[in-house]
Design a protein around this motif. Sequence first.
Motif, PDB file in Angstrom:
ATOM      1  N   ALA A  95       0.816  -1.216   0.000  1.00  0.00           N
ATOM      2  CA  ALA A  95       0.000   0.000   0.000  1.00  0.00           C
ATOM      3  C   ALA A  95       0.849   1.265   0.000  1.00  0.00           C
ATOM      4  O   ALA A  95       0.602   2.188  -0.786  1.00  0.00           O
ATOM      5  CB  ALA A  95      -0.950  -0.005   1.198  1.00  0.00           C
ATOM      6  N   ALA A  96       1.861   1.344   0.870  1.00  0.00           N
ATOM      7  CA  ALA A  96       2.694   2.556   0.947  1.00  0.00           C
ATOM      8  C   ALA A  96       3.445   2.782  -0.359  1.00  0.00           C
ATOM      9  O   ALA A  96       3.525   3.908  -0.860  1.00  0.00           O
ATOM     10  CB  ALA A  96       3.668   2.455   2.121  1.00  0.00           C
ATOM     11  N   GLU A  97       3.975   1.717  -0.935  1.00  0.00           N
ATOM     12  CA  GLU A  97       4.734   1.833  -2.181  1.00  0.00           C
ATOM     13  C   GLU A  97       3.830   2.256  -3.342  1.00  0.00           C
ATOM     14  O   GLU A  97       4.220   3.078  -4.177  1.00  0.00           O
ATOM     15  CB  GLU A  97       5.436   0.506  -2.503  1.00  0.00           C
ATOM     16  CG  GLU A  97       6.535   0.144  -1.538  1.00  0.00           C
ATOM     17  CD  GLU A  97       6.057  -0.592  -0.270  1.00  0.00           C
ATOM     18  OE1 GLU A  97       4.812  -0.705  -0.056  1.00  0.00           O
ATOM     19  OE2 GLU A  97       6.921  -1.041   0.502  1.00  0.00           O
ATOM     20  N   LEU A  98       2.632   1.711  -3.393  1.00  0.00           N
ATOM     21  CA  LEU A  98       1.702   2.079  -4.465  1.00  0.00           C
ATOM     22  C   LEU A  98       1.192   3.507  -4.304  1.00  0.00           C
ATOM     23  O   LEU A  98       0.960   4.196  -5.305  1.00  0.00           O
ATOM     24  CB  LEU A  98       0.555   1.076  -4.548  1.00  0.00           C
ATOM     25  CG  LEU A  98       0.977  -0.315  -5.056  1.00  0.00           C
ATOM     26  CD1 LEU A  98      -0.163  -1.314  -4.891  1.00  0.00           C
ATOM     27  CD2 LEU A  98       1.457  -0.256  -6.494  1.00  0.00           C
ATOM     28  N   THR A  99       1.077   3.980  -3.071  1.00  0.00           N
ATOM     29  CA  THR A  99       0.724   5.388  -2.839  1.00  0.00           C
ATOM     30  C   THR A  99       1.822   6.294  -3.377  1.00  0.00           C
ATOM     31  O   THR A  99       1.553   7.291  -4.054  1.00  0.00           O
ATOM     32  CB  THR A  99       0.489   5.647  -1.334  1.00  0.00           C
ATOM     33  OG1 THR A  99      -0.640   4.871  -0.913  1.00  0.00           O
ATOM     34  CG2 THR A  99       0.226   7.117  -1.056  1.00  0.00           C
ATOM     35  N   ALA A 102      -5.250  -0.622  -3.930  1.00  0.00           N
ATOM     36  CA  ALA A 102      -4.608   0.698  -3.940  1.00  0.00           C
ATOM     37  C   ALA A 102      -5.253   1.626  -4.974  1.00  0.00           C
ATOM     38  O   ALA A 102      -4.692   2.658  -5.324  1.00  0.00           O
ATOM     39  CB  ALA A 102      -3.119   0.557  -4.212  1.00  0.00           C
ATOM     40  N   ASP A 103      -6.403   1.231  -5.487  1.00  0.00           N
ATOM     41  CA  ASP A 103      -7.191   2.028  -6.427  1.00  0.00           C
ATOM     42  C   ASP A 103      -6.524   2.189  -7.801  1.00  0.00           C
ATOM     43  O   ASP A 103      -6.532   3.264  -8.388  1.00  0.00           O
ATOM     44  CB  ASP A 103      -7.530   3.394  -5.820  1.00  0.00           C
ATOM     45  CG  ASP A 103      -8.867   3.919  -6.333  1.00  0.00           C
ATOM     46  OD1 ASP A 103      -9.701   3.109  -6.783  1.00  0.00           O
ATOM     47  OD2 ASP A 103      -9.073   5.143  -6.299  1.00  0.00           O
ATOM     48  N   PHE A 104      -5.963   1.085  -8.294  1.00  0.00           N
ATOM     49  CA  PHE A 104      -5.431   1.006  -9.651  1.00  0.00           C
ATOM     50  C   PHE A 104      -6.320   0.047 -10.440  1.00  0.00           C
ATOM     51  O   PHE A 104      -6.843  -0.916  -9.889  1.00  0.00           O
ATOM     52  CB  PHE A 104      -4.013   0.433  -9.665  1.00  0.00           C
ATOM     53  CG  PHE A 104      -2.920   1.389  -9.302  1.00  0.00           C
ATOM     54  CD1 PHE A 104      -2.110   1.958 -10.276  1.00  0.00           C
ATOM     55  CD2 PHE A 104      -2.667   1.714  -7.972  1.00  0.00           C
ATOM     56  CE1 PHE A 104      -1.083   2.827  -9.940  1.00  0.00           C
ATOM     57  CE2 PHE A 104      -1.649   2.574  -7.620  1.00  0.00           C
ATOM     58  CZ  PHE A 104      -0.855   3.137  -8.608  1.00  0.00           C
TER      59      PHE A 104
END
Length: 184
Positions: free
Chosen positions: A118-122, A164-166
């Motif tokens: 999650a953090a990386e995708l943000t 992550a909303d992709f």
Amino acid sequence: MADLMAGDARFRWIADTMAVRPADRVLEIGPGSSDSIAAIAGRLDDGCYIGIDRSATAIARAAERHAPLLESVRVRMARVGLEQLRPDCVVDGIDFASAGFDKIVAVNVNLFWTKQPAAELTLIRQLLGSGGTLNLFYGYGNPDAAGSSPKPPPGKLVQHLAAADFTARTTTAGDLLGIIARPR
């Protein structure tokens, strides 16, 4: 630059699948000293390629192996891991504050499926420009060979990206798996 695009067919397929255009701004996560550097950067004219890698050894090998490319102001390597990168930082003279990457790519980077990234995708969302794509590739063979190398389950990658909303689409060729994702 066509002579700089020599190398294994896997990386040519990756660059084709990403649809690298001459003016693209490309960030590669963990390229090491692989032929991905030449296959991607060799297609750029007005664009730029930035590779980030935690390993000083990998960066030194890339500098030696891809010297003609890395002498260009448009092709750079920075010693930093994705987890250390921030969209407002400068690393090895590269200003990530105005990144706006058209394409971010990672080849055989396990973090995208071994945990919920999650953090990386943000962070990737913040680094991508409008209309940019995240391109995840797995496999060690070539696009014309039977699949034999270990790869993550595509559904797990797509699930992590959706969380992550992709939006994501899967593509395969021979021994290669690709996931092309866009922020919603």
